[in-house]
Write a protein that holds these residues in place. Sequence first.
Motif, PDB file in Angstrom:
ATOM      1  N   HIS A 105       0.846  -1.185   0.000  1.00  0.00           N
ATOM      2  CA  HIS A 105       0.000   0.000   0.000  1.00  0.00           C
ATOM      3  C   HIS A 105       0.886   1.240   0.000  1.00  0.00           C
ATOM      4  O   HIS A 105       1.959   1.239   0.630  1.00  0.00           O
ATOM      5  CB  HIS A 105      -0.915   0.007   1.229  1.00  0.00           C
ATOM      6  CG  HIS A 105      -1.952  -1.072   1.204  1.00  0.00           C
ATOM      7  ND1 HIS A 105      -1.690  -2.350   1.626  1.00  0.00           N
ATOM      8  CD2 HIS A 105      -3.246  -1.071   0.789  1.00  0.00           C
ATOM      9  CE1 HIS A 105      -2.773  -3.095   1.493  1.00  0.00           C
ATOM     10  NE2 HIS A 105      -3.741  -2.343   0.982  1.00  0.00           N
ATOM     11  N   THR A 137       1.168   5.833  -0.688  1.00  0.00           N
ATOM     12  CA  THR A 137       0.591   7.162  -0.899  1.00  0.00           C
ATOM     13  C   THR A 137       1.721   8.163  -1.052  1.00  0.00           C
ATOM     14  O   THR A 137       2.886   7.842  -0.756  1.00  0.00           O
ATOM     15  CB  THR A 137      -0.329   7.572   0.265  1.00  0.00           C
ATOM     16  OG1 THR A 137      -1.096   8.718  -0.102  1.00  0.00           O
ATOM     17  CG2 THR A 137       0.487   7.911   1.524  1.00  0.00           C
ATOM     18  N   ARG A 146      -1.227  -1.109  -4.255  1.00  0.00           N
ATOM     19  CA  ARG A 146      -2.558  -0.575  -4.006  1.00  0.00           C
ATOM     20  C   ARG A 146      -2.451   0.779  -3.318  1.00  0.00           C
ATOM     21  O   ARG A 146      -1.652   0.927  -2.391  1.00  0.00           O
ATOM     22  CB  ARG A 146      -3.379  -1.525  -3.130  1.00  0.00           C
ATOM     23  CG  ARG A 146      -3.697  -2.857  -3.787  1.00  0.00           C
ATOM     24  CD  ARG A 146      -4.459  -3.781  -2.854  1.00  0.00           C
ATOM     25  NE  ARG A 146      -4.726  -5.065  -3.494  1.00  0.00           N
ATOM     26  CZ  ARG A 146      -5.170  -6.134  -2.834  1.00  0.00           C
ATOM     27  NH1 ARG A 146      -5.392  -6.052  -1.520  1.00  0.00           N
ATOM     28  NH2 ARG A 146      -5.396  -7.263  -3.493  1.00  0.00           N
ATOM     29  N   ARG A 147      -3.253   1.707  -3.745  1.00  0.00           N
ATOM     30  CA  ARG A 147      -3.309   3.001  -3.083  1.00  0.00           C
ATOM     31  C   ARG A 147      -3.855   2.820  -1.666  1.00  0.00           C
ATOM     32  O   ARG A 147      -4.831   2.091  -1.457  1.00  0.00           O
ATOM     33  CB  ARG A 147      -4.227   3.956  -3.848  1.00  0.00           C
ATOM     34  CG  ARG A 147      -3.622   4.486  -5.123  1.00  0.00           C
ATOM     35  CD  ARG A 147      -2.903   5.784  -4.870  1.00  0.00           C
ATOM     36  NE  ARG A 147      -2.585   6.470  -6.120  1.00  0.00           N
ATOM     37  CZ  ARG A 147      -2.077   7.695  -6.153  1.00  0.00           C
ATOM     38  NH1 ARG A 147      -1.838   8.349  -5.033  1.00  0.00           N
ATOM     39  NH2 ARG A 147      -1.796   8.269  -7.296  1.00  0.00           N
ATOM     40  N   ASP A 186      -5.958   3.440   1.641  1.00  0.00           N
ATOM     41  CA  ASP A 186      -7.280   4.014   1.877  1.00  0.00           C
ATOM     42  C   ASP A 186      -7.147   5.189   2.857  1.00  0.00           C
ATOM     43  O   ASP A 186      -6.051   5.466   3.366  1.00  0.00           O
ATOM     44  CB  ASP A 186      -8.244   2.951   2.394  1.00  0.00           C
ATOM     45  CG  ASP A 186      -7.830   2.335   3.728  1.00  0.00           C
ATOM     46  OD1 ASP A 186      -7.065   2.974   4.487  1.00  0.00           O
ATOM     47  OD2 ASP A 186      -8.266   1.212   4.018  1.00  0.00           O
ATOM     48  N   PRO A 187      -8.237   5.927   3.118  1.00  0.00           N
ATOM     49  CA  PRO A 187      -8.129   7.109   3.997  1.00  0.00           C
ATOM     50  C   PRO A 187      -7.517   6.817   5.359  1.00  0.00           C
ATOM     51  O   PRO A 187      -6.709   7.608   5.864  1.00  0.00           O
ATOM     52  CB  PRO A 187      -9.582   7.579   4.102  1.00  0.00           C
ATOM     53  CG  PRO A 187     -10.193   7.170   2.793  1.00  0.00           C
ATOM     54  CD  PRO A 187      -9.566   5.848   2.482  1.00  0.00           C
ATOM     55  N   TRP A 242      -5.445   4.416   6.135  1.00  0.00           N
ATOM     56  CA  TRP A 242      -4.015   4.129   5.941  1.00  0.00           C
ATOM     57  C   TRP A 242      -3.247   5.417   5.711  1.00  0.00           C
ATOM     58  O   TRP A 242      -2.171   5.617   6.267  1.00  0.00           O
ATOM     59  CB  TRP A 242      -3.857   3.174   4.757  1.00  0.00           C
ATOM     60  CG  TRP A 242      -2.480   2.600   4.619  1.00  0.00           C
ATOM     61  CD1 TRP A 242      -2.023   1.433   5.125  1.00  0.00           C
ATOM     62  CD2 TRP A 242      -1.375   3.206   3.936  1.00  0.00           C
ATOM     63  NE1 TRP A 242      -0.698   1.258   4.803  1.00  0.00           N
ATOM     64  CE2 TRP A 242      -0.275   2.329   4.074  1.00  0.00           C
ATOM     65  CE3 TRP A 242      -1.206   4.390   3.225  1.00  0.00           C
ATOM     66  CZ2 TRP A 242       0.974   2.598   3.523  1.00  0.00           C
ATOM     67  CZ3 TRP A 242       0.046   4.669   2.683  1.00  0.00           C
ATOM     68  CH2 TRP A 242       1.114   3.781   2.829  1.00  0.00           C
ATOM     69  N   ARG A 243      -3.814   6.309   4.889  1.00  0.00           N
ATOM     70  CA  ARG A 243      -3.141   7.578   4.611  1.00  0.00           C
ATOM     71  C   ARG A 243      -3.037   8.439   5.868  1.00  0.00           C
ATOM     72  O   ARG A 243      -2.053   9.163   6.045  1.00  0.00           O
ATOM     73  CB  ARG A 243      -3.878   8.336   3.503  1.00  0.00           C
ATOM     74  CG  ARG A 243      -3.750   7.667   2.143  1.00  0.00           C
ATOM     75  CD  ARG A 243      -4.119   8.625   1.009  1.00  0.00           C
ATOM     76  NE  ARG A 243      -5.486   9.114   1.138  1.00  0.00           N
ATOM     77  CZ  ARG A 243      -6.542   8.508   0.625  1.00  0.00           C
ATOM     78  NH1 ARG A 243      -6.401   7.358  -0.019  1.00  0.00           N
ATOM     79  NH2 ARG A 243      -7.755   9.025   0.762  1.00  0.00           N
TER      80      ARG A 243
END
Length: 273
Positions: free
Chosen positions: A184, A186, A226-227, A229-230, A232-233
Amino acid sequence: MRATIDSDTAWDAFTRRDRAFDGHFVVAVRSTHIYCKPSCAARRPRRENVAFLPDAAAARAAGYRACRRCLPDSVARDREAVIAAAALLTSDVAPSLAALAASVDYAPHHFHRLFHRLTGVTPAAFARTCRADRVLAALRTTESVTAAIYAAGYAAPSRFYADAARLGMTPQAAAAGGADEVIHWTCLIAPPGALLLAATARGWCRFAFDEDGAGLHATFPAATLRRGDPAWRAGAAALVSCAAAVPSDVSLPRPVRRTAFRTLLHQSATAIG
């Protein structure tokens, strides 16, 4: 004084004895004809007796003499020593603290404090980040994990395995381009620039400036990307905020600041758990 610092900001830094502003300007005291670092420990004069000048050369040209307490002329020398030391720490075999300090003509204990104050990290921590960069590259080009460990400058495999958590995956998976890993990621803005953060289920596997998903894929071509998710960010942003809270000298060269910041990210990740 730098254009981004006005007299009110400079006065505030001076009253707080903020070391982060050392080297950004000097404080000239008209009543004593002395110039100081913003962090000077001496008693503060009245504001109407103070002028803020760009550097020591400007202060001397205006007829001021250096403070014997804070030694403002040493700022440039300290910064150059840290820059030179950082270059040595990127070498295949990083020198010991004693050798590093001797190379820039400082006492070891004093230089350790100086390096930490200007970069936010210790010389040893900075060197670990440089070795981790090399070992990731070496894992992709050498015939075995052991060969990669020595090629990266580790004195023994045990030293590498103490740092191996930085890979966020097994060495074998890293050597295979992240095979069977889900990563993951970002991109966020950090003090030294645009920053990519990426992690597997094991932990953080990459902190890289000026890199995007394409760059991450080039590093781990066999992984599933994978980008984040909110939620995770938000965790990534908290990590960046934690590292950004550590004081450092923003006038250091960008490569030095970026390596130091990535080091702080690894340290913050360990502290946050």
